[in-house]
Design a protein around this motif. Sequence first.
Motif, PDB file in Angstrom:
ATOM      1  N   ALA A 348      -1.602   4.093  -1.602  1.00  0.00           N
ATOM      2  CA  ALA A 348      -1.767   4.312  -0.319  1.00  0.00           C
ATOM      3  C   ALA A 348      -2.477   5.783  -0.652  1.00  0.00           C
ATOM      4  CB  ALA A 348      -0.352   5.695  -0.409  1.00  0.00           C
ATOM      5  N   GLY A 349      -3.261   5.598  -1.424  1.00  0.00           N
ATOM      6  CA  GLY A 349      -4.509   6.439  -1.249  1.00  0.00           C
ATOM      7  C   GLY A 349      -4.371   7.822  -1.766  1.00  0.00           C
ATOM      8  N   LEU A 350      -3.216   8.557  -2.218  1.00  0.00           N
ATOM      9  CA  LEU A 350      -3.412   9.364  -2.635  1.00  0.00           C
ATOM     10  C   LEU A 350      -2.553   9.970  -3.988  1.00  0.00           C
ATOM     11  CD1 LEU A 350       0.701   9.650   0.095  1.00  0.00           C
ATOM     12  CD2 LEU A 350      -2.131  10.386   0.498  1.00  0.00           C
ATOM     13  N   PRO A 351      -2.979  11.497  -4.191  1.00  0.00           N
ATOM     14  CA  PRO A 351      -3.226  11.697  -5.823  1.00  0.00           C
ATOM     15  C   PRO A 351      -1.421  11.384  -6.074  1.00  0.00           C
ATOM     16  CG  PRO A 351      -2.598  13.654  -3.905  1.00  0.00           C
ATOM     17  CD  PRO A 351      -3.307  12.378  -3.220  1.00  0.00           C
ATOM     18  N   VAL A 352      -1.537  11.121  -7.553  1.00  0.00           N
ATOM     19  CA  VAL A 352      -0.158  11.173  -8.094  1.00  0.00           C
ATOM     20  C   VAL A 352       1.068  12.397  -7.954  1.00  0.00           C
ATOM     21  CG1 VAL A 352       0.374  10.179 -10.341  1.00  0.00           C
ATOM     22  CG2 VAL A 352      -1.037   9.357  -9.470  1.00  0.00           C
ATOM     23  N   CYS A 359       9.171   9.423   0.562  1.00  0.00           N
ATOM     24  CA  CYS A 359       8.357  10.226   1.625  1.00  0.00           C
ATOM     25  C   CYS A 359       8.197  11.386   2.336  1.00  0.00           C
ATOM     26  CB  CYS A 359       7.570   8.826   2.071  1.00  0.00           C
ATOM     27  SG  CYS A 359       7.015   8.797   3.655  1.00  0.00           S
ATOM     28  N   ASP A 360       7.336  12.391   2.258  1.00  0.00           N
ATOM     29  CA  ASP A 360       7.583  13.308   2.845  1.00  0.00           C
ATOM     30  C   ASP A 360       6.266  13.621   4.349  1.00  0.00           C
ATOM     31  OD1 ASP A 360       5.581  14.371   0.791  1.00  0.00           O
ATOM     32  OD2 ASP A 360       6.754  15.798   0.130  1.00  0.00           O
ATOM     33  N   ARG A 361       5.329  12.970   4.154  1.00  0.00           N
ATOM     34  CA  ARG A 361       4.101  12.660   5.118  1.00  0.00           C
ATOM     35  C   ARG A 361       4.024  11.565   5.376  1.00  0.00           C
ATOM     36  NH1 ARG A 361       1.246  13.803  -0.770  1.00  0.00           N
ATOM     37  NH2 ARG A 361       3.411  14.486  -0.973  1.00  0.00           N
ATOM     38  N   ILE A 362       3.355  11.626   6.567  1.00  0.00           N
ATOM     39  CA  ILE A 362       2.224  10.672   7.389  1.00  0.00           C
ATOM     40  C   ILE A 362       0.993  10.230   6.763  1.00  0.00           C
ATOM     41  CG2 ILE A 362       1.355   9.743   9.342  1.00  0.00           C
ATOM     42  CD1 ILE A 362       4.504  10.398   8.590  1.00  0.00           C
ATOM     43  N   ILE A 363       0.560   8.892   6.328  1.00  0.00           N
ATOM     44  CA  ILE A 363      -0.804   8.693   5.975  1.00  0.00           C
ATOM     45  C   ILE A 363      -1.467   9.269   6.605  1.00  0.00           C
ATOM     46  CG2 ILE A 363      -2.284   7.398   4.853  1.00  0.00           C
ATOM     47  CD1 ILE A 363       0.606   7.957   2.657  1.00  0.00           C
ATOM     48  N   GLY A 369      -6.148   2.916   0.851  1.00  0.00           N
ATOM     49  CA  GLY A 369      -5.420   2.936  -0.506  1.00  0.00           C
ATOM     50  C   GLY A 369      -6.064   1.856  -1.498  1.00  0.00           C
ATOM     51  N   GLU A 370      -5.629   1.321  -2.464  1.00  0.00           N
ATOM     52  CA  GLU A 370      -6.460   0.583  -2.760  1.00  0.00           C
ATOM     53  C   GLU A 370      -6.513  -0.972  -1.827  1.00  0.00           C
ATOM     54  OE1 GLU A 370      -4.973   0.163  -6.491  1.00  0.00           O
ATOM     55  OE2 GLU A 370      -5.851   1.839  -7.021  1.00  0.00           O
ATOM     56  N   ARG A 371      -7.093  -1.685  -2.199  1.00  0.00           N
ATOM     57  CA  ARG A 371      -6.710  -2.897  -1.241  1.00  0.00           C
ATOM     58  C   ARG A 371      -5.557  -3.633  -1.529  1.00  0.00           C
ATOM     59  NH1 ARG A 371     -10.460  -6.523   1.311  1.00  0.00           N
ATOM     60  NH2 ARG A 371      -9.630  -8.918   1.678  1.00  0.00           N
ATOM     61  N   MET A 372      -5.012  -4.496  -0.401  1.00  0.00           N
ATOM     62  CA  MET A 372      -3.731  -5.226  -1.035  1.00  0.00           C
ATOM     63  C   MET A 372      -3.644  -6.328  -1.117  1.00  0.00           C
ATOM     64  SD  MET A 372      -1.461  -6.576   0.993  1.00  0.00           S
ATOM     65  CE  MET A 372      -0.504  -7.490   2.353  1.00  0.00           C
ATOM     66  N   PHE A 373      -3.968  -7.364  -2.011  1.00  0.00           N
ATOM     67  CA  PHE A 373      -4.293  -8.663  -2.427  1.00  0.00           C
ATOM     68  C   PHE A 373      -2.785  -9.649  -2.891  1.00  0.00           C
ATOM     69  CE2 PHE A 373      -6.813  -6.159  -5.303  1.00  0.00           C
ATOM     70  CZ  PHE A 373      -8.231  -6.470  -4.904  1.00  0.00           C
ATOM     71  N   GLY A 374      -1.653  -8.969  -1.550  1.00  0.00           N
ATOM     72  CA  GLY A 374      -0.449  -9.936  -1.036  1.00  0.00           C
ATOM     73  C   GLY A 374      -1.026 -10.865   0.252  1.00  0.00           C
ATOM     74  N   SER A 375      -0.739 -11.298   0.674  1.00  0.00           N
ATOM     75  CA  SER A 375      -0.614 -12.295   1.836  1.00  0.00           C
ATOM     76  C   SER A 375       0.214 -12.299   3.458  1.00  0.00           C
ATOM     77  CB  SER A 375      -0.771 -13.572   1.745  1.00  0.00           C
ATOM     78  OG  SER A 375      -2.272 -13.837   0.525  1.00  0.00           O
ATOM     79  N   THR A 376       0.251 -12.453   4.211  1.00  0.00           N
ATOM     80  CA  THR A 376       0.813 -12.158   5.162  1.00  0.00           C
ATOM     81  C   THR A 376       0.677 -13.206   6.429  1.00  0.00           C
ATOM     82  OG1 THR A 376       2.213 -10.773   7.164  1.00  0.00           O
ATOM     83  CG2 THR A 376      -0.212 -10.184   6.485  1.00  0.00           C
TER      84      THR A 376
END
Length: 474
Positions: A348-352, A359-363, A369-376
């Motif tokens: 998500a590009g957030l600090p750990v 979730c308590d926020r909107i990105i 974030g890091e590249r998504m290596f899945g497919s759709t």
Amino acid sequence: MRNSEEIWDLVDSKKAAFEALADRVWGMPEIAYTENRSCQEHTRMLEEEGFRVTSNVAGIPTAVMGEAGEGGPVIAILGEYDALPGLSQEAGVAEYKPIPGTGHGHGCGHNLLGSAALLAATAVKDYLQANGIAGRVRYYGCPAEEGGAAKGFMVRAGAFDDVDIAISWHPAAFSGVRDAKSLANTRIDFTFSGRASHAAASPELGRSALDAVELMNVGANYMREHMPSTARLHYALLDAGGIAPNVVQSKATVRYLVRGKDLTDLNALVKRVRKIAEGAALMTETTVTAKVVSAVSNLVGNEPLERVMHDNFMRLGPPDFDEADKAFAREIRKTMTADDIAAAFRSAGLPVDRDLALCDRIIPFEIKGERMFGSTDVGDVSWVVPTVQAEGATYAIGTPGHSWQLTAQGKMPAAHKGMVHTAKVMAGTAIDALLDETLIPRAKAEHAARLKETPYVSPLPADVDPPIEMSKVA
């Protein structure tokens, strides 16, 4: 949008029925192209809500489309309802506890995905009727996202030809606009044919198809060092040639899933994999045939739509999870590793933050974030229609995708809250597109500019039909 509260109220007014729909689909997990009951549930809801229903979209028995409204732009909202094999799990239990039966489970949250999309489409329908606004909203019930490329076949059949924009979402750990990153991929079945013989009395007369499969896999594994770091290569044995070790296997089949960052990289990699298969056949004096099962394109983003969706997220704020939701999320987190949790924040590009279970926020829009290596298979829709996707928080941060833990959370109150929350965002984005006369033209202009250098060509060979029977192999 000038009427946020009105569209949100329309979502809330019918949320109970769609939460129940999500739970029913969760309870009847069906894998790629077998979603007969799930499709029927969605079709029944479309009919009850007064949509004009088209079944058997693109010749796919488990694909359905419902339309409402007259004239104006056409807004597509995409839903899914397929499950995954091997992810059966009792709901609301923070320990591995499969349910007797098929062994399938909604380990990617598609029971929520389809229900929220249909809820959003229903709210838009009701808004158009209440305000006398020209425009059409369509709900597309799409099967077989998990490996079947149904949307790609629907695109090829022209199901989206008159659509102005498309909206979708996916269950996630956080809420925000989904970064338009995915890998193009194709599934190919390689079937080797050899000659059977007695493995002890006359092994010299046999030509082993299983040997060919094993040699192909060795060659593919050696190729991994010499392919782009963004590429991925996976395989599964569909037919190992039988259970008798004293018979030289005369036939064996392996399915390869090849992924590349875009269609150009994918096609180059597929050529190399095919050469490896031919080499394995040559070494074993067998023959090989290759059959493409499915293929999908990488995603194409659309910033005008993404910014409007982000504005809807910011007006709405994060989901309203309560202490009971957080307590169960903490129980689920006990089944995860520290790496699982850290990976979720990085993606998500957030600090750990190991203390944050839900979730308590909107990105923020600017954070990627890091590249998504899945497919759709939403990728193919995004090549022919300006498309935007949301991510909606529905499960504990750190939950691995395609896991029993995700299945376990699929009927929880937090999942319901997250799906309704995202339905409001999707409905609001659709209404913005209908009220702002400049948005759809801007979205189309950017879409055309992105495709100017590389026009869309379907990755599906013209002679390949929807693999309706693919799950019988699985």
